[in-house]
Design a protein around this motif. Structure first.
Motif, PDB file in Angstrom:
ATOM      1  N   PHE A  38       0.822  -1.204   0.000  1.00 37.64           N
ATOM      2  CA  PHE A  38       0.000   0.000   0.000  1.00 37.64           C
ATOM      3  C   PHE A  38       0.859   1.257   0.000  1.00 37.64           C
ATOM      4  CE2 PHE A  38      -3.304   2.714   2.256  1.00 37.64           C
ATOM      5  CZ  PHE A  38      -4.065   2.883   1.110  1.00 37.64           C
ATOM      6  N   VAL A  39       1.962   1.246   0.746  1.00 34.28           N
ATOM      7  CA  VAL A  39       2.856   2.404   0.767  1.00 34.28           C
ATOM      8  C   VAL A  39       3.485   2.610  -0.611  1.00 34.28           C
ATOM      9  CG1 VAL A  39       5.088   3.218   1.639  1.00 34.28           C
ATOM     10  CG2 VAL A  39       3.373   2.428   3.214  1.00 34.28           C
ATOM     11  N   LEU A  40       3.946   1.535  -1.226  1.00 34.65           N
ATOM     12  CA  LEU A  40       4.536   1.665  -2.557  1.00 34.65           C
ATOM     13  C   LEU A  40       3.516   2.165  -3.580  1.00 34.65           C
ATOM     14  CD1 LEU A  40       6.814  -1.485  -2.804  1.00 34.65           C
ATOM     15  CD2 LEU A  40       7.522   0.903  -2.825  1.00 34.65           C
ATOM     16  N   ALA A  41       2.308   1.628  -3.518  1.00 36.20           N
ATOM     17  CA  ALA A  41       1.266   2.051  -4.450  1.00 36.20           C
ATOM     18  C   ALA A  41       0.906   3.524  -4.234  1.00 36.20           C
ATOM     19  CB  ALA A  41       0.035   1.172  -4.291  1.00 36.20           C
ATOM     20  N   ALA A  42       0.793   3.932  -2.986  1.00 37.62           N
ATOM     21  CA  ALA A  42       0.469   5.333  -2.690  1.00 37.62           C
ATOM     22  C   ALA A  42       1.594   6.258  -3.137  1.00 37.62           C
ATOM     23  CB  ALA A  42       0.198   5.507  -1.197  1.00 37.62           C
ATOM     24  N   PHE A  43       2.831   5.814  -2.958  1.00 41.74           N
ATOM     25  CA  PHE A  43       3.966   6.621  -3.397  1.00 41.74           C
ATOM     26  C   PHE A  43       3.943   6.814  -4.912  1.00 41.74           C
ATOM     27  CE2 PHE A  43       8.248   6.686  -5.195  1.00 41.74           C
ATOM     28  CZ  PHE A  43       8.693   7.902  -4.711  1.00 41.74           C
ATOM     29  N   PHE A  44       3.768   5.717  -5.645  1.00 41.44           N
ATOM     30  CA  PHE A  44       3.763   5.833  -7.104  1.00 41.44           C
ATOM     31  C   PHE A  44       2.566   6.633  -7.606  1.00 41.44           C
ATOM     32  CE2 PHE A  44       6.516   1.912  -6.996  1.00 41.44           C
ATOM     33  CZ  PHE A  44       7.656   2.591  -7.392  1.00 41.44           C
ATOM     34  N   MET A  45       1.448   6.506  -6.923  1.00 35.57           N
ATOM     35  CA  MET A  45       0.276   7.294  -7.316  1.00 35.57           C
ATOM     36  C   MET A  45       0.520   8.790  -7.064  1.00 35.57           C
ATOM     37  SD  MET A  45      -3.582   6.600  -6.124  1.00 35.57           S
ATOM     38  CE  MET A  45      -4.955   7.486  -6.769  1.00 35.57           C
ATOM     39  N   ILE A  53       1.318  12.712 -14.728  1.00 36.38           N
ATOM     40  CA  ILE A  53       1.293  11.526 -15.575  1.00 36.38           C
ATOM     41  C   ILE A  53      -0.011  10.787 -15.289  1.00 36.38           C
ATOM     42  CG2 ILE A  53       2.403   9.334 -16.113  1.00 36.38           C
ATOM     43  CD1 ILE A  53       4.998  10.525 -14.998  1.00 36.38           C
ATOM     44  N   GLN A  54      -0.818  10.572 -16.311  1.00 39.42           N
ATOM     45  CA  GLN A  54      -2.065   9.831 -16.151  1.00 39.42           C
ATOM     46  C   GLN A  54      -1.809   8.392 -16.584  1.00 39.42           C
ATOM     47  OE1 GLN A  54      -4.807  10.776 -14.684  1.00 39.42           O
ATOM     48  NE2 GLN A  54      -5.825   8.841 -15.078  1.00 39.42           N
ATOM     49  N   VAL A  55      -1.462   7.536 -15.633  1.00 40.22           N
ATOM     50  CA  VAL A  55      -1.151   6.142 -15.936  1.00 40.22           C
ATOM     51  C   VAL A  55      -2.428   5.311 -15.988  1.00 40.22           C
ATOM     52  CG1 VAL A  55       0.119   4.110 -15.175  1.00 40.22           C
ATOM     53  CG2 VAL A  55       1.100   6.374 -14.857  1.00 40.22           C
ATOM     54  N   MET A  56      -3.253   5.442 -14.960  1.00 42.37           N
ATOM     55  CA  MET A  56      -4.518   4.718 -14.915  1.00 42.37           C
ATOM     56  C   MET A  56      -5.498   5.490 -14.044  1.00 42.37           C
ATOM     57  SD  MET A  56      -3.773   1.524 -12.283  1.00 42.37           S
ATOM     58  CE  MET A  56      -2.508   0.809 -13.268  1.00 42.37           C
ATOM     59  N   SER A  57      -6.772   5.164 -14.207  1.00 44.25           N
ATOM     60  CA  SER A  57      -7.786   5.854 -13.421  1.00 44.25           C
ATOM     61  C   SER A  57      -7.739   5.358 -11.972  1.00 44.25           C
ATOM     62  CB  SER A  57      -9.172   5.607 -14.013  1.00 44.25           C
ATOM     63  OG  SER A  57      -9.536   4.249 -13.848  1.00 44.25           O
ATOM     64  N   SER A  58      -8.383   6.094 -11.118  1.00 47.31           N
ATOM     65  CA  SER A  58      -8.404   5.735  -9.699  1.00 47.31           C
ATOM     66  C   SER A  58      -9.108   4.398  -9.467  1.00 47.31           C
ATOM     67  CB  SER A  58      -9.099   6.840  -8.913  1.00 47.31           C
ATOM     68  OG  SER A  58      -9.136   6.531  -7.547  1.00 47.31           O
ATOM     69  N   THR A  59     -10.163   4.148 -10.204  1.00 52.08           N
ATOM     70  CA  THR A  59     -10.889   2.886 -10.060  1.00 52.08           C
ATOM     71  C   THR A  59     -10.015   1.706 -10.458  1.00 52.08           C
ATOM     72  OG1 THR A  59     -12.926   4.050 -10.605  1.00 52.08           O
ATOM     73  CG2 THR A  59     -12.972   1.650 -10.728  1.00 52.08           C
ATOM     74  N   LYS A  60      -9.292   1.844 -11.561  1.00 52.55           N
ATOM     75  CA  LYS A  60      -8.401   0.767 -11.995  1.00 52.55           C
ATOM     76  C   LYS A  60      -7.277   0.551 -10.988  1.00 52.55           C
ATOM     77  CE  LYS A  60      -9.219   1.200 -16.919  1.00 52.55           C
ATOM     78  NZ  LYS A  60      -8.632   1.532 -18.225  1.00 52.55           N
ATOM     79  N   PHE A  61      -6.809   1.636 -10.384  1.00 50.10           N
ATOM     80  CA  PHE A  61      -5.767   1.539  -9.361  1.00 50.10           C
ATOM     81  C   PHE A  61      -6.243   0.690  -8.189  1.00 50.10           C
ATOM     82  CE2 PHE A  61      -4.301   3.286  -5.281  1.00 50.10           C
ATOM     83  CZ  PHE A  61      -2.947   2.982  -5.370  1.00 50.10           C
TER      84      PHE A  61
END
Length: 120
Positions: A38-45, A53-61
């Motif tokens: 979760f920390v890594l995901a939050a950091f990258f987001m 950078i729009q990598v993916m939508s919040s729902t897909k995340f």
């Protein structure tokens, strides 16, 4: 590293709870790995938001994070079940880590992740 934490929690609760210590230790290791993820995901987001950078939508995340969480839970369930736990217990008869610090580690990771999710 995670094996040592698992065995420390398992051995600490084994005296008081018996077989329920297996469930407690498995819950702990899942909680710890999910907090790291979760920390890594939050950091990258947060990094992607700051860099515009729009990598993916919040729902897909959140769907991807849920799938990763299910994979981690299944992996730990298979890994720490049976013979592997016995081997780890025999190998890692070292100095025990404080259980209070072990429980504060994932809580601190979740706190850091929630702070990172507040980035605008």
């Amino acid at each position: 590293m995670l094996d040592r934490y698992y065995i420390s929690v398992f051995n600490h609760y084994k005296k008081a709870f018996g077989r329920r210590s297996l469930t407690i230790a498995l819950f702990y290791i899942n909680f710890l790995e999910l907090s790291f993820t979760f920390v890594l995901a939050a950091f990258f987001m947060a990094f992607a938001k700051q860099m515009k950078i729009q990598v993916m939508s919040s729902t897909k995340f959140w769907v991807l994070l849920t799938l990763i969480a299910l994979f981690i839970i299944a992996k730990n369930w298979m890994r720490y079940n049976g013979k592997k736990r016995t081997i780890l217990n025999a190998k890692l008869k070292t100095k025990q880590t404080s259980v209070l610090l072990l429980w504060l580690l994932p809580l601190g990771c979740f706190a850091l992740a929630f702070i990172l999710l507040q980035v605008q």
